[in-house]
Each structure stands twice: as structure tokens, then as C-alpha cells.
Motif scaffolding. Structure first.
Motif, PDB file in Angstrom:
ATOM      1  N   GLY A  36      -3.725  -0.519  15.344  1.00  0.00           N
ATOM      2  CA  GLY A  36      -4.469  -1.674  14.846  1.00  0.00           C
ATOM      3  C   GLY A  36      -3.550  -2.865  14.669  1.00  0.00           C
ATOM      4  O   GLY A  36      -2.527  -2.773  14.003  1.00  0.00           O
ATOM      5  N   ALA A  62      -7.539 -10.206   8.932  1.00  0.00           N
ATOM      6  CA  ALA A  62      -6.112 -10.140   8.628  1.00  0.00           C
ATOM      7  C   ALA A  62      -5.425  -9.419   9.774  1.00  0.00           C
ATOM      8  O   ALA A  62      -5.973  -8.480  10.350  1.00  0.00           O
ATOM      9  N   ALA A  63      -4.233  -9.888  10.100  1.00  0.00           N
ATOM     10  CA  ALA A  63      -3.465  -9.271  11.189  1.00  0.00           C
ATOM     11  C   ALA A  63      -2.056  -9.001  10.692  1.00  0.00           C
ATOM     12  O   ALA A  63      -1.443  -9.839  10.023  1.00  0.00           O
ATOM     13  N   GLY A  64      -1.536  -7.816  10.995  1.00  0.00           N
ATOM     14  CA  GLY A  64      -0.214  -7.432  10.499  1.00  0.00           C
ATOM     15  C   GLY A  64       0.899  -8.117  11.278  1.00  0.00           C
ATOM     16  O   GLY A  64       0.941  -8.058  12.508  1.00  0.00           O
ATOM     17  N   GLU A  82       1.259   4.063   1.368  1.00  0.00           N
ATOM     18  CA  GLU A  82       0.881   4.909   2.497  1.00  0.00           C
ATOM     19  C   GLU A  82       2.105   5.707   2.945  1.00  0.00           C
ATOM     20  O   GLU A  82       3.233   5.364   2.621  1.00  0.00           O
ATOM     21  N   ARG A 131     -14.562  -0.149   9.119  1.00  0.00           N
ATOM     22  CA  ARG A 131     -13.387  -0.778   8.536  1.00  0.00           C
ATOM     23  C   ARG A 131     -13.047  -0.061   7.239  1.00  0.00           C
ATOM     24  O   ARG A 131     -13.925   0.485   6.578  1.00  0.00           O
ATOM     25  N   ARG A 186       0.852  -1.186   0.000  1.00  0.00           N
ATOM     26  CA  ARG A 186       0.000   0.000   0.000  1.00  0.00           C
ATOM     27  C   ARG A 186       0.888   1.237   0.000  1.00  0.00           C
ATOM     28  O   ARG A 186       1.818   1.337   0.823  1.00  0.00           O
ATOM     29  N   GLN A 194       0.876  -9.926   6.267  1.00  0.00           N
ATOM     30  CA  GLN A 194      -0.324 -10.208   7.066  1.00  0.00           C
ATOM     31  C   GLN A 194      -0.535 -11.709   7.154  1.00  0.00           C
ATOM     32  O   GLN A 194      -0.322 -12.435   6.188  1.00  0.00           O
TER      33      GLN A 194
HETATM   34  P1  AMP Z   1      -6.556  -4.106   6.991  1.00  0.00           P
HETATM   35  O1  AMP Z   1      -6.296  -5.044   5.839  1.00  0.00           O
HETATM   36  O2  AMP Z   1      -6.443  -2.665   6.595  1.00  0.00           O
HETATM   37  O3  AMP Z   1      -7.785  -4.444   7.753  1.00  0.00           O
HETATM   38  O4  AMP Z   1      -5.341  -4.308   7.992  1.00  0.00           O
HETATM   39  C1  AMP Z   1      -5.232  -5.427   8.826  1.00  0.00           C
HETATM   40  C2  AMP Z   1      -3.973  -5.322   9.622  1.00  0.00           C
HETATM   41  O5  AMP Z   1      -2.860  -5.294   8.753  1.00  0.00           O
HETATM   42  C3  AMP Z   1      -3.842  -4.051  10.435  1.00  0.00           C
HETATM   43  O6  AMP Z   1      -4.470  -4.192  11.671  1.00  0.00           O
HETATM   44  C4  AMP Z   1      -2.344  -3.929  10.591  1.00  0.00           C
HETATM   45  O7  AMP Z   1      -1.891  -4.781  11.606  1.00  0.00           O
HETATM   46  C5  AMP Z   1      -1.842  -4.470   9.271  1.00  0.00           C
HETATM   47  N1  AMP Z   1      -1.559  -3.375   8.318  1.00  0.00           N
HETATM   48  C6  AMP Z   1      -2.408  -2.733   7.504  1.00  0.00           C
HETATM   49  N2  AMP Z   1      -1.779  -1.811   6.775  1.00  0.00           N
HETATM   50  C7  AMP Z   1      -0.481  -1.860   7.135  1.00  0.00           C
HETATM   51  C8  AMP Z   1       0.712  -1.147   6.733  1.00  0.00           C
HETATM   52  N3  AMP Z   1       0.685  -0.198   5.796  1.00  0.00           N
HETATM   53  N4  AMP Z   1       1.879  -1.473   7.337  1.00  0.00           N
HETATM   54  C9  AMP Z   1       1.930  -2.452   8.280  1.00  0.00           C
HETATM   55  N5  AMP Z   1       0.856  -3.144   8.683  1.00  0.00           N
HETATM   56  C10 AMP Z   1      -0.333  -2.859   8.132  1.00  0.00           C
END
Ligand code: AMP
Length: 416
Positions: free
Chosen positions: A280, A305-307, A115, A258, A113, A127
Motif C-alpha cells: 500500500g 494519506a500516502a506513506g 505494528e 480500509r 502505530r 505521511q
Molecule cells: P492508512 O492511514 O492506514 O490508510 O495508511 C496510508 C498509507 O500510509 C499507507 O498506504 C502506507 O503508505 C502508509 N503507512 C501506513 N502505516 C504505515 C506504517 N506502519 N509504516 C509505514 N508506512 C505506513
């Protein structure tokens, strides 16, 4: 230092970090495998359209965070920003809807992503995810939430909190969104320009806003949880009963939104107070409309999903167990490199962790290096092809027949 560096927002996983990541993967495999989830790996890039349709045009991810490129043949491709849409694409492509339902899948993959990088937020990150496709029952939601809670506990995530809500169905949300839009338009004075600019596209995001004035205004906003249809309210009540029975503590958060568009009914997020701004750790929910949106039959689904990096940050520093070395093969001046190489190779084939001198150190340097590695034994090949085996713990050193070196170490016995 070379002027070449890893791209902004990316990082190298060095051997010193690899142990904790491997342990995390092992926890995921054990916990999810025991509940019947099978491992899946999808391609690193997919047709851009999959994410436009599957994640939602209005989301931040699709609007500004995707790495999209032309594949050279005029097709638009995108590095996967998330895992659910690809897993659902695979479910359809491989006719998994014909298998006994639900189909339970898990993955550990990297995602991309664009970001703004900061601690815990990267442009390439990993993830662990789990998806159960083909079951609408509240037990599925509760099972998934409990599995993620188990994973976070196994990894050692500190100060974790679970927030839980329900978004109802798409129809309820449509009606609610109109009500919310009317509210937002009537209160534009108390909203940030960014929120105002999103009233039409994504009014729910107003609950996410960081600025205080908007947050205060939103305190009086209508709440989706109060608008759920009876069957959705009952589904949510049952999810909560199951979590209560399991003794899992959660907070109801009716403003939980979300980032992805496809959620319906249950949504949840684990955060850790041990983390900073990016708190998160993992989250997910039910996505009953997604498969249909991708062109498949109406199919319920739920997942999270968990980072990986966030989980490890939230677990804090925990020393990884050092890789031990059973045998270090050292070479005395004029000793045979060929014999040394063969001994190290035979030792590995016999199941021992064996290393060979590869840097041309003197014998003293080799023994020092073996000690640094934590080697239990050092075999020294001398210029007469003899092998002296040194027990590093006891300090004894004895000549051993070449054929006896490996059995001696395997027995773990002291050199007599
Ligand atoms: P999401 O897919 O946005 O629901 O994200 C799920 C989890 O993925 C989040 O709670 C973070 O732990 C992790 N995550 C999302 N985006 C990032 C990112 N840019 N860098 C690191 N971890 C991320």
C-alpha cells in the motif's frame, strides 16, 4: 557502537536521505498548493478519545496499535496514529465550517502505530495527507484521487495500481453487514478462527483475510457494491466518469476495505508492485459521518494519506542532487581564523554556499576536503592576512583583495 539504538521500528533520517524527502515535500507542496490546499500541522498527540471516536473502536489501530499514555494529570493521550481525525478536530475547533466550503488542507507529518516492524512498515512513519471538508460532490473525490496520482507520478513511484470501490452510506452498510454476518455464520466451516472471532465486531475484515480457505469462501459472499442505494450508486458512477475522462486507469475492487471505520461512499487505494508485502502506497476515501461523530454538524469530507517511506521505496534508488559549495575558506599555517570566519559568514550573507575549515586539517588536507565537497573556489587565508583565491576547476590561484573575493565568485568569473 554504542548500546543505545533508535527504538525498534523507528529510524533516523540522515543527511543522505534528506534530499529525496525534501524533494517529495516540494512535489506535495506544489501539486496540492496549486489545487488550493493549505498546509496544516496538528499536535503530535491528542486526547485518546479523539481516535477512539474518530477512527473507530473496532479497528486494529484503536484496539492494538496506539501509543497511549497518561499526561501526568490523569488525562489519557495518544500519539497520533493517523491524520484525518486530528484535522477534523481542528476544523471544528477553529470554526472552519463558517469559512467558504470546502476547506482544503494538506499535511506532512509523522504518525505512530505499534505494528510489527518490517520493510516499509514502521512504528513512526511519515505521511503526506490531503483532506477536503465540506463538499459532498463526486468532483471532490475525483480531484483528490487525481492529485494523489499526480504526486505518485512526480515522486517516481513505479508500477502503481489504483483500486477503487464504494462503501455506500452508513445505513446501507449496516444492512449489508447483517447480511454478511448471516453469510459468515452459515459458512464458519470455511473461515479462519480469527475471521470467526470478528464476525460480530467487524465482518468486513473477512475480505482482507490472508488465508486461502477464507479467501475461497469469500468468493461467494454478498458484495456491498451490489447493495448501494441509488443515490450512492450514482455518486460512484460520476466519480468513475470523471476519472475515466481524466484518463486515469483503475480497477474496481468491491472487496476493498480500509482499515479505518469512518469511510462512506468512495474508497481507494494505490499499491505498487515494486513493493513487497507492504504494497500500500496511499489511500483514502469519503468520510461523511466523521465530523458529526466528533460532535460537529453533519459535514461531508474526503481525503487520503500516502506513506512517505513507501513512496520513496516504490520510487527506487534515485540519486539526489548533491549540495554544491561555492566557496571553501581554508586557513594556511598561522593564518587568521577570525578573517576566515568573517569571510565565510559574509559570503553566506551574500547568498553564496560557503563553508569554513572546522576540523584543524593541514592546508593540503583542507584542499582535499574542499575538492571532496565539490567547492568551486577555495579562499586561502595566509599568515600575512592575504587571501589567495583558487579556482578549483581551472586550477588557477591568484591573490585577491579581501573586498574582491565575494564579487569575484558572484560574477562566476575565472580568477584573472
Ligand atoms: P492508512 O492511514 O492506514 O490508510 O495508511 C496510508 C498509507 O500510509 C499507507 O498506504 C502506507 O503508505 C502508509 N503507512 C501506513 N502505516 C504505515 C506504517 N506502519 N509504516 C509505514 N508506512 C505506513
Amino acid at each position: 557502537m554504542s548500546s543505545l539504538q533508535a527504538p525498534r521500528g523507528t529510524f533516523d533520517v540522515l543527511p543522505a536521505d534528506a534530499g529525496r524527502r525534501t524533494a517529495l515535500e516540494e512535489h506535495a507542496r506544489r501539486i496540492l498548493g496549486a489545487a488550493g490546499y493549505g498546509r496544516i500541522e496538528t499536535p503530535t498527540f491528542e486526547a485518546t478519545d479523539l481516535f477512539a471516536r474518530g477512527v473507530g473502536e473496532a479497528t486494529d489501530i484503536v484496539q492494538k496499535e496506539m501509543y497511549t499514555f497518561d499526561d501526568g494529570g490523569g488525562r489519557s493521550m495518544t500519539l497520533r496514529p493517523e491524520g484525518t481525525a486530528p484535522v477534523c478536530r481542528a476544523y471544528l475547533e477553529h470554526g472552519m465550517h463558517k469559512q467558504p466550503q470546502p476547506v482544503k488542507l494538506w499535511y506532512l507529518s509523522s504518525f505512530f502505530r505499534a505494528e510489527a516492524p518490517q520493510r516499509g512498515r514502521y512504528r513512526q512513519f511519515w505521511q503526506v495527507g490531503a483532506e477536503a471538508i465540506g463538499s459532498a460532490g463526486p468532483e471532490t473525490d475525483a480531484e483528490l484521487i487525481l492529485l494523489l496520482a499526480d504526486l505518485l507520478q512526480a515522486v517516481g513511484v513505479r508500477q502503481s495500481r489504483l483500486r477503487l470501490s464504494s462503501l455506500g452510506t452508513a445505513a446501507t452498510r449496516r444492512e449489508y453487514r447483517e447480511e454478511l454476518r448471516s453469510f459468515l455464520r452459515a459458512h464458519e466451516d470455511g473461515l479462519s478462527p480469527e475471521v470467526i472471532s470478528r464476525i460480530d465486531l467487524n465482518p468486513m475484515r473477512a475480505f482482507d483475510a490472508g488465508d486461502r480457505r477464507t479467501q475461497e469462501t469469500m468468493r461467494d459472499a454478498p458484495i456491498l457494491l451490489d447493495r448501494l442505494a441509488p443515490e450512492d450508486a450514482e455518486h460512484f458512477a460520476e466519480v468513475r466518469r470523471l476519472l475515466d475522462d481524466a484518463g486515469l486507469v483503475y480497477e474496481l475492487d468491491p472487496t476493498l476495505v480500509r482499515g479505518l471505520d469512518y469511510y462512506a461512499r468512495t474508497v481507494f487505494e494505490f499499491t505498487s508492485d515494486a513493493l513487497g508485502a507492504q504494497s500500500g502506497v496511499g489511500g483514502g476515501g469519503r468520510y461523511d459521518g466523521l465530523i458529526e461523530q466528533l460532535g460537529g454538524p453533519a459535514t461531508p469530507g474526503c481525503g487520503w494519506a500516502a506513506g512517505v517511506e513507501r513512496m520513496l521505496l516504490a520510487a527506487g534508488e534515485q540519486p539526489a542532487a548533491a549540495e554544491l559549495v561555492d566557496l571553501f575558506v581554508a586557513i594556511a599555517p598561522n593564518g587568521s581564523h577570525q578573517t576566515a570566519f568573517k569571510l565565510a559568514n559574509d559570503a553566506r550573507r551574500a547568498g553564496l554556499r560557503a563553508q569554513l575549515e572546522l576540523a584543524g586539517r593541514g592546508l593540503k588536507g583542507q584542499l582535499k576536503h574542499a575538492d571532496r565537497l565539490g567547492a568551486r573556489y577555495v579562499a586561502i587565508i595566509d599568515d600575512q592576512m592575504r587571501i589567495n583565491l583558487k579556482d578549483m576547476e581551472a586550477g588557477d590561484q591568484t591573490e585577491v583583495e579581501p573586498a574582491a573575493v565575494i564579487p569575484t565568485i558572484l560574477r562566476g568569473s575565472r580568477v584573472a
